[in-house]
Motif scaffolding. Structure first.
Motif, PDB file in Angstrom:
ATOM      1  N   PRO A  15      26.033 -37.761 -14.572  1.00  0.00           N
ATOM      2  CA  PRO A  15      26.853 -38.063 -16.083  1.00  0.00           C
ATOM      3  C   PRO A  15      26.956 -39.214 -17.123  1.00  0.00           C
ATOM      4  CG  PRO A  15      27.908 -38.784 -14.116  1.00  0.00           C
ATOM      5  CD  PRO A  15      26.728 -38.283 -13.531  1.00  0.00           C
ATOM      6  N   ASN A  16      25.553 -39.597 -16.986  1.00  0.00           N
ATOM      7  CA  ASN A  16      25.070 -40.712 -17.609  1.00  0.00           C
ATOM      8  C   ASN A  16      23.773 -41.037 -17.521  1.00  0.00           C
ATOM      9  OD1 ASN A  16      27.759 -42.301 -17.374  1.00  0.00           O
ATOM     10  ND2 ASN A  16      27.263 -42.704 -15.226  1.00  0.00           N
ATOM     11  N   GLN A  17      23.087 -41.192 -19.104  1.00  0.00           N
ATOM     12  CA  GLN A  17      22.064 -40.694 -19.549  1.00  0.00           C
ATOM     13  C   GLN A  17      21.437 -42.173 -20.388  1.00  0.00           C
ATOM     14  OE1 GLN A  17      19.147 -38.848 -19.267  1.00  0.00           O
ATOM     15  NE2 GLN A  17      18.354 -39.242 -20.786  1.00  0.00           N
ATOM     16  N   VAL A  18      20.652 -43.109 -19.819  1.00  0.00           N
ATOM     17  CA  VAL A  18      20.247 -44.083 -20.486  1.00  0.00           C
ATOM     18  C   VAL A  18      19.580 -43.892 -21.849  1.00  0.00           C
ATOM     19  CG1 VAL A  18      17.404 -43.794 -19.445  1.00  0.00           C
ATOM     20  CG2 VAL A  18      19.094 -46.521 -20.408  1.00  0.00           C
ATOM     21  N   VAL A  19      20.849 -44.743 -22.958  1.00  0.00           N
ATOM     22  CA  VAL A  19      19.593 -44.857 -24.420  1.00  0.00           C
ATOM     23  C   VAL A  19      18.711 -44.596 -24.451  1.00  0.00           C
ATOM     24  CG1 VAL A  19      20.004 -47.297 -25.072  1.00  0.00           C
ATOM     25  CG2 VAL A  19      20.841 -45.627 -26.774  1.00  0.00           C
ATOM     26  N   GLY A  20      18.152 -43.906 -25.737  1.00  0.00           N
ATOM     27  CA  GLY A  20      16.742 -43.521 -26.038  1.00  0.00           C
ATOM     28  C   GLY A  20      15.513 -43.173 -24.880  1.00  0.00           C
ATOM     29  N   ARG A  21      16.187 -42.171 -24.076  1.00  0.00           N
ATOM     30  CA  ARG A  21      15.416 -40.739 -23.685  1.00  0.00           C
ATOM     31  C   ARG A  21      15.594 -39.539 -23.605  1.00  0.00           C
ATOM     32  NH1 ARG A  21      15.175 -43.760 -17.336  1.00  0.00           N
ATOM     33  NH2 ARG A  21      14.010 -45.705 -18.410  1.00  0.00           N
ATOM     34  N   THR A  22      14.842 -39.169 -23.688  1.00  0.00           N
ATOM     35  CA  THR A  22      14.911 -37.229 -23.516  1.00  0.00           C
ATOM     36  C   THR A  22      15.876 -37.201 -22.015  1.00  0.00           C
ATOM     37  OG1 THR A  22      12.756 -36.750 -22.779  1.00  0.00           O
ATOM     38  CG2 THR A  22      13.243 -36.595 -25.119  1.00  0.00           C
ATOM     39  N   LEU A  23      16.503 -36.157 -22.307  1.00  0.00           N
ATOM     40  CA  LEU A  23      17.550 -35.264 -21.364  1.00  0.00           C
ATOM     41  C   LEU A  23      16.984 -34.168 -20.358  1.00  0.00           C
ATOM     42  CD1 LEU A  23      20.441 -35.947 -18.984  1.00  0.00           C
ATOM     43  CD2 LEU A  23      21.278 -33.690 -21.194  1.00  0.00           C
ATOM     44  N   PRO A  24      16.604 -34.491 -19.126  1.00  0.00           N
ATOM     45  CA  PRO A  24      15.862 -32.890 -18.645  1.00  0.00           C
ATOM     46  C   PRO A  24      17.216 -32.768 -18.358  1.00  0.00           C
ATOM     47  CG  PRO A  24      16.177 -34.692 -17.052  1.00  0.00           C
ATOM     48  CD  PRO A  24      16.484 -35.789 -18.552  1.00  0.00           C
ATOM     49  N   VAL A  25      17.051 -30.835 -18.513  1.00  0.00           N
ATOM     50  CA  VAL A  25      17.729 -29.837 -17.759  1.00  0.00           C
ATOM     51  C   VAL A  25      17.163 -29.652 -16.408  1.00  0.00           C
ATOM     52  CG1 VAL A  25      19.365 -28.341 -18.519  1.00  0.00           C
ATOM     53  CG2 VAL A  25      19.536 -30.362 -19.936  1.00  0.00           C
ATOM     54  N   GLU A  26      17.512 -28.775 -15.494  1.00  0.00           N
ATOM     55  CA  GLU A  26      17.292 -28.338 -14.709  1.00  0.00           C
ATOM     56  C   GLU A  26      17.907 -27.236 -14.382  1.00  0.00           C
ATOM     57  OE1 GLU A  26      14.652 -30.666 -12.051  1.00  0.00           O
ATOM     58  OE2 GLU A  26      13.213 -31.140 -13.401  1.00  0.00           O
ATOM     59  N   VAL A 105      27.229 -35.535 -20.634  1.00  0.00           N
ATOM     60  CA  VAL A 105      26.298 -36.679 -20.475  1.00  0.00           C
ATOM     61  C   VAL A 105      26.674 -37.752 -21.679  1.00  0.00           C
ATOM     62  CG1 VAL A 105      24.148 -37.445 -20.667  1.00  0.00           C
ATOM     63  CG2 VAL A 105      24.753 -35.504 -19.046  1.00  0.00           C
ATOM     64  N   THR A 106      27.378 -39.162 -20.771  1.00  0.00           N
ATOM     65  CA  THR A 106      27.455 -40.106 -21.788  1.00  0.00           C
ATOM     66  C   THR A 106      25.494 -41.108 -22.009  1.00  0.00           C
ATOM     67  OG1 THR A 106      29.110 -40.257 -21.330  1.00  0.00           O
ATOM     68  CG2 THR A 106      28.517 -42.205 -22.079  1.00  0.00           C
ATOM     69  N   VAL A 107      25.449 -41.400 -23.470  1.00  0.00           N
ATOM     70  CA  VAL A 107      24.263 -42.250 -23.203  1.00  0.00           C
ATOM     71  C   VAL A 107      24.338 -44.028 -22.773  1.00  0.00           C
ATOM     72  CG1 VAL A 107      22.791 -42.847 -24.904  1.00  0.00           C
ATOM     73  CG2 VAL A 107      23.303 -40.465 -24.673  1.00  0.00           C
ATOM     74  N   LEU A 108      24.039 -44.766 -22.249  1.00  0.00           N
ATOM     75  CA  LEU A 108      24.362 -46.035 -21.853  1.00  0.00           C
ATOM     76  C   LEU A 108      23.631 -46.448 -22.584  1.00  0.00           C
ATOM     77  CD1 LEU A 108      26.871 -44.952 -18.084  1.00  0.00           C
ATOM     78  CD2 LEU A 108      27.527 -45.745 -20.799  1.00  0.00           C
ATOM     79  N   ASP A 109      23.755 -48.228 -22.878  1.00  0.00           N
ATOM     80  CA  ASP A 109      22.481 -49.295 -23.147  1.00  0.00           C
ATOM     81  C   ASP A 109      22.300 -49.566 -21.209  1.00  0.00           C
ATOM     82  OD1 ASP A 109      24.774 -50.320 -21.955  1.00  0.00           O
ATOM     83  OD2 ASP A 109      24.941 -51.524 -24.036  1.00  0.00           O
ATOM     84  N   ARG A 110      21.595 -50.763 -21.185  1.00  0.00           N
ATOM     85  CA  ARG A 110      21.194 -50.851 -19.967  1.00  0.00           C
ATOM     86  C   ARG A 110      22.690 -51.834 -19.388  1.00  0.00           C
ATOM     87  NH1 ARG A 110      20.127 -56.254 -17.335  1.00  0.00           N
ATOM     88  NH2 ARG A 110      18.473 -56.589 -15.849  1.00  0.00           N
ATOM     89  N   THR A 111      23.340 -51.778 -19.986  1.00  0.00           N
ATOM     90  CA  THR A 111      24.789 -53.083 -19.258  1.00  0.00           C
ATOM     91  C   THR A 111      25.444 -51.830 -18.946  1.00  0.00           C
ATOM     92  OG1 THR A 111      24.193 -54.854 -20.477  1.00  0.00           O
ATOM     93  CG2 THR A 111      26.623 -54.443 -19.366  1.00  0.00           C
ATOM     94  N   GLY A 112      25.829 -51.000 -19.460  1.00  0.00           N
ATOM     95  CA  GLY A 112      26.946 -49.684 -19.672  1.00  0.00           C
ATOM     96  C   GLY A 112      25.934 -48.696 -18.129  1.00  0.00           C
ATOM     97  N   MET A 113      24.558 -48.837 -18.161  1.00  0.00           N
ATOM     98  CA  MET A 113      24.370 -48.469 -16.258  1.00  0.00           C
ATOM     99  C   MET A 113      24.343 -48.964 -15.265  1.00  0.00           C
ATOM    100  SD  MET A 113      22.906 -45.435 -17.561  1.00  0.00           S
ATOM    101  CE  MET A 113      22.003 -44.746 -16.648  1.00  0.00           C
TER     102      MET A 113
END
Length: 226
Positions: A15-26, A105-113
Protein backbone atom coordinates in the motif's frame (compact mmCIF):
# COMPACT_ATOMS: atom_id res chain seq x y z
CA UNK A 1 -4.39 -14.86 -5.11
CA UNK A 2 -7.02 -15.52 -7.80
CA UNK A 3 -7.79 -19.08 -8.92
CA UNK A 4 -9.54 -19.59 -12.24
CA UNK A 5 -9.95 -23.28 -13.10
CA UNK A 6 -6.43 -24.71 -12.87
CA UNK A 7 -4.86 -21.28 -13.36
CA UNK A 8 -3.45 -19.46 -10.32
CA UNK A 9 -2.80 -15.74 -10.61
CA UNK A 10 -1.04 -13.94 -7.77
CA UNK A 11 -0.27 -10.24 -7.32
CA UNK A 12 1.54 -9.03 -4.19
CA UNK A 13 0.26 -5.56 -3.37
CA UNK A 14 2.02 -3.04 -1.11
CA UNK A 15 0.00 0.00 0.00
CA UNK A 16 2.96 2.40 0.32
CA UNK A 17 5.80 3.53 -1.94
CA UNK A 18 8.77 5.69 -1.00
CA UNK A 19 8.95 9.03 -2.82
CA UNK A 20 11.32 9.29 -5.81
CA UNK A 21 11.08 5.66 -7.02
CA UNK A 22 9.36 3.77 -9.79
CA UNK A 23 6.64 1.33 -8.74
CA UNK A 24 7.15 -2.35 -9.64
CA UNK A 25 4.05 -4.31 -10.60
CA UNK A 26 4.43 -8.10 -10.79
CA UNK A 27 1.97 -10.90 -11.45
CA UNK A 28 2.75 -14.59 -11.04
CA UNK A 29 0.66 -16.96 -13.17
CA UNK A 30 0.82 -20.74 -13.52
CA UNK A 31 1.01 -21.84 -17.14
CA UNK A 32 2.49 -24.42 -19.48
CA UNK A 33 5.22 -23.67 -21.97
CA UNK A 34 2.83 -23.54 -24.93
CA UNK A 35 0.23 -21.30 -23.22
CA UNK A 36 -0.25 -17.78 -24.54
CA UNK A 37 0.06 -15.47 -21.52
CA UNK A 38 0.13 -11.67 -21.40
CA UNK A 39 -1.33 -8.80 -19.42
CA UNK A 40 -1.92 -5.09 -19.12
CA UNK A 41 -1.77 -2.77 -16.14
CA UNK A 42 -4.03 0.29 -16.22
CA UNK A 43 -2.81 3.08 -13.94
CA UNK A 44 -3.38 6.71 -13.05
CA UNK A 45 -1.95 9.12 -10.52
CA UNK A 46 -3.74 11.45 -8.14
CA UNK A 47 -2.49 14.62 -6.47
CA UNK A 48 -3.34 18.28 -5.96
CA UNK A 49 -4.51 18.52 -9.59
CA UNK A 50 -6.93 15.62 -9.15
CA UNK A 51 -7.02 12.23 -10.86
CA UNK A 52 -5.59 11.73 -14.32
CA UNK A 53 -7.16 9.27 -16.82
CA UNK A 54 -6.07 5.62 -16.71
CA UNK A 55 -3.13 4.80 -18.96
CA UNK A 56 -2.35 1.30 -20.21
CA UNK A 57 1.05 -0.40 -20.07
CA UNK A 58 1.72 -3.88 -21.46
CA UNK A 59 3.27 -6.29 -18.97
CA UNK A 60 6.50 -8.02 -19.96
CA UNK A 61 6.85 -11.77 -19.58
CA UNK A 62 9.69 -13.43 -17.69
CA UNK A 63 9.40 -17.14 -16.82
CA UNK A 64 6.14 -17.45 -14.82
CA UNK A 65 5.94 -13.72 -14.15
CA UNK A 66 4.47 -10.69 -15.87
CA UNK A 67 5.99 -7.40 -14.78
CA UNK A 68 6.52 -3.71 -15.45
CA UNK A 69 7.76 -0.57 -13.69
CA UNK A 70 5.30 2.32 -13.45
CA UNK A 71 6.81 5.83 -13.89
CA UNK A 72 6.04 7.20 -10.43
CA UNK A 73 9.39 8.76 -9.50
CA UNK A 74 8.09 12.32 -10.07
CA UNK A 75 5.22 12.01 -7.59
CA UNK A 76 5.29 13.97 -4.34
CA UNK A 77 4.61 12.77 -0.80
CA UNK A 78 0.91 11.95 -0.21
CA UNK A 79 0.18 11.55 -3.94
CA UNK A 80 -1.34 8.20 -4.89
CA UNK A 81 -1.18 5.69 -7.72
CA UNK A 82 -4.28 3.72 -8.65
CA UNK A 83 -4.06 0.66 -10.88
CA UNK A 84 -5.81 -2.54 -11.94
CA UNK A 85 -4.51 -5.47 -13.97
CA UNK A 86 -5.96 -7.58 -16.78
CA UNK A 87 -4.19 -10.93 -17.24
CA UNK A 88 -4.85 -13.07 -20.33
CA UNK A 89 -4.16 -16.80 -20.65
CA UNK A 90 -5.12 -18.46 -23.94
CA UNK A 91 -7.65 -15.70 -24.57
CA UNK A 92 -9.30 -16.00 -21.15
CA UNK A 93 -9.06 -12.95 -18.87
CA UNK A 94 -8.47 -12.76 -15.11
CA UNK A 95 -9.16 -9.34 -13.58
CA UNK A 96 -7.14 -8.07 -10.61
CA UNK A 97 -8.88 -4.94 -9.35
CA UNK A 98 -11.10 -2.80 -11.56
CA UNK A 99 -11.50 0.83 -12.67
CA UNK A 100 -14.01 1.40 -9.84
CA UNK A 101 -12.02 -0.57 -7.24
CA UNK A 102 -8.32 -0.29 -8.07
CA UNK A 103 -5.26 -1.03 -5.98
CA UNK A 104 -4.20 2.24 -4.31
CA UNK A 105 -0.58 3.01 -3.41
CA UNK A 106 0.31 6.11 -1.39
CA UNK A 107 3.66 7.82 -1.95
CA UNK A 108 5.34 8.67 1.35
CA UNK A 109 8.49 10.48 2.43
CA UNK A 110 10.95 8.93 4.88
CA UNK A 111 8.98 9.96 7.96
CA UNK A 112 5.74 8.76 6.42
CA UNK A 113 7.24 5.36 5.63
CA UNK A 114 8.42 4.99 9.23
CA UNK A 115 4.99 5.91 10.59
CA UNK A 116 3.24 3.55 8.15
CA UNK A 117 5.40 0.64 9.32
CA UNK A 118 4.38 0.97 12.98
CA UNK A 119 1.59 -1.04 14.58
CA UNK A 120 0.43 -1.69 18.12
CA UNK A 121 -1.78 -4.12 20.01
CA UNK A 122 -2.79 -5.08 23.54
CA UNK A 123 -2.50 -8.59 24.95
CA UNK A 124 -5.12 -9.07 27.64
CA UNK A 125 -7.57 -11.69 28.85
CA UNK A 126 -8.74 -11.66 32.47
CA UNK A 127 -7.67 -10.40 35.90
CA UNK A 128 -5.57 -13.52 36.54
CA UNK A 129 -3.16 -12.56 33.75
CA UNK A 130 -0.88 -9.62 33.07
CA UNK A 131 -1.75 -6.99 30.48
CA UNK A 132 0.76 -6.10 27.78
CA UNK A 133 0.66 -3.15 25.40
CA UNK A 134 3.06 -3.62 22.50
CA UNK A 135 4.41 -1.22 19.89
CA UNK A 136 5.82 -3.05 16.88
CA UNK A 137 8.50 -0.60 15.72
CA UNK A 138 10.56 -3.15 13.76
CA UNK A 139 13.80 -1.31 14.54
CA UNK A 140 12.57 1.95 13.02
CA UNK A 141 14.44 5.03 14.32
CA UNK A 142 11.82 6.34 16.75
CA UNK A 143 12.66 7.80 20.15
CA UNK A 144 11.52 6.56 23.55
CA UNK A 145 7.78 5.72 23.38
CA UNK A 146 5.39 6.25 26.27
CA UNK A 147 2.03 4.56 26.90
CA UNK A 148 -0.82 6.62 28.35
CA UNK A 149 -3.48 4.23 29.63
CA UNK A 150 -6.68 4.32 31.65
CA UNK A 151 -7.53 1.38 33.91
CA UNK A 152 -11.05 0.75 35.25
CA UNK A 153 -11.45 1.95 38.83
CA UNK A 154 -8.33 4.13 38.71
CA UNK A 155 -8.92 7.85 38.11
CA UNK A 156 -6.93 9.76 35.50
CA UNK A 157 -4.24 8.74 33.02
CA UNK A 158 -1.32 6.48 33.86
CA UNK A 159 1.88 7.21 31.93
CA UNK A 160 4.55 4.57 31.56
CA UNK A 161 7.71 4.48 29.41
CA UNK A 162 7.86 1.43 27.17
CA UNK A 163 10.75 -1.00 27.42
CA UNK A 164 12.68 -2.30 24.40
CA UNK A 165 12.25 -6.03 23.84
CA UNK A 166 15.61 -6.59 22.12
CA UNK A 167 14.01 -7.11 18.70
CA UNK A 168 13.36 -3.48 17.78
CA UNK A 169 9.93 -3.33 19.44
CA UNK A 170 8.63 -1.90 22.72
CA UNK A 171 6.20 -3.02 25.41
CA UNK A 172 4.67 -2.21 28.77
CA UNK A 173 3.68 -5.03 31.12
CA UNK A 174 1.07 -4.46 33.86
CA UNK A 175 1.30 -7.33 36.37
CA UNK A 176 -1.81 -9.38 37.09
CA UNK A 177 -1.76 -8.32 40.75
CA UNK A 178 -2.95 -4.80 39.80
CA UNK A 179 -5.14 -5.61 36.78
CA UNK A 180 -8.82 -4.65 37.10
CA UNK A 181 -11.70 -5.93 34.99
CA UNK A 182 -13.50 -3.63 32.55
CA UNK A 183 -12.72 -1.47 29.54
CA UNK A 184 -9.17 -0.16 29.26
CA UNK A 185 -8.05 2.68 27.00
CA UNK A 186 -4.58 3.53 25.75
CA UNK A 187 -2.52 5.67 23.40
CA UNK A 188 1.19 5.72 22.56
CA UNK A 189 3.38 8.81 22.13
CA UNK A 190 6.88 8.91 20.67
CA UNK A 191 9.36 11.35 19.06
CA UNK A 192 10.58 11.00 15.49
CA UNK A 193 13.01 13.36 13.77
CA UNK A 194 12.30 16.23 16.15
CA UNK A 195 8.50 15.89 16.07
CA UNK A 196 6.13 14.18 18.49
CA UNK A 197 3.54 11.67 17.27
CA UNK A 198 0.64 9.82 18.82
CA UNK A 199 -1.12 6.52 18.06
CA UNK A 200 -3.99 7.08 17.52
CA UNK A 201 -3.69 10.78 16.64
CA UNK A 202 -6.91 11.53 18.58
CA UNK A 203 -8.67 9.66 21.35
CA UNK A 204 -7.71 6.22 22.60
CA UNK A 205 -7.78 2.60 21.54
CA UNK A 206 -9.74 0.30 23.85
CA UNK A 207 -9.83 -3.32 24.96
CA UNK A 208 -11.62 -5.34 27.63
CA UNK A 209 -10.28 -7.33 30.56
CA UNK A 210 -12.78 -9.87 31.88
CA UNK A 211 -13.40 -11.52 35.24
CA UNK A 212 -12.05 -15.10 35.38
CA UNK A 213 -14.67 -17.66 34.37
CA UNK A 214 -14.65 -19.37 37.79
CA UNK A 215 -15.35 -16.05 39.51
CA UNK A 216 -18.31 -15.44 37.22
CA UNK A 217 -19.77 -18.83 38.18
CA UNK A 218 -19.29 -18.46 41.95
CA UNK A 219 -20.09 -14.76 42.09
CA UNK A 220 -16.82 -13.99 43.84
CA UNK A 221 -15.75 -10.33 43.80
CA UNK A 222 -13.01 -9.01 41.56
CA UNK A 223 -9.75 -7.50 42.74
CA UNK A 224 -9.97 -4.21 44.61
CA UNK A 225 -9.04 -1.08 42.68
CA UNK A 226 -5.54 0.29 42.82
Amino acid sequence: MVTLGCTRVHHHYKPNQVVGRTLPVEVTITHDADDVVDGTVHYRTTGSAGSSPYEAVRLQRRANQLWTMLPTEQLQADDTIEYYIDVMKNGRMTALGSPASPFVVTVLDRTGMVLASLSDRPIASDTEHEVQIILYARQQPIGQPTVIYQMPGVPGDIRSPMEADGYGNFRVVIPASVVNAGTWRYAIEFPLEGEHYRRPPLGYRSFVVSVPYEEQITGASTKTDH
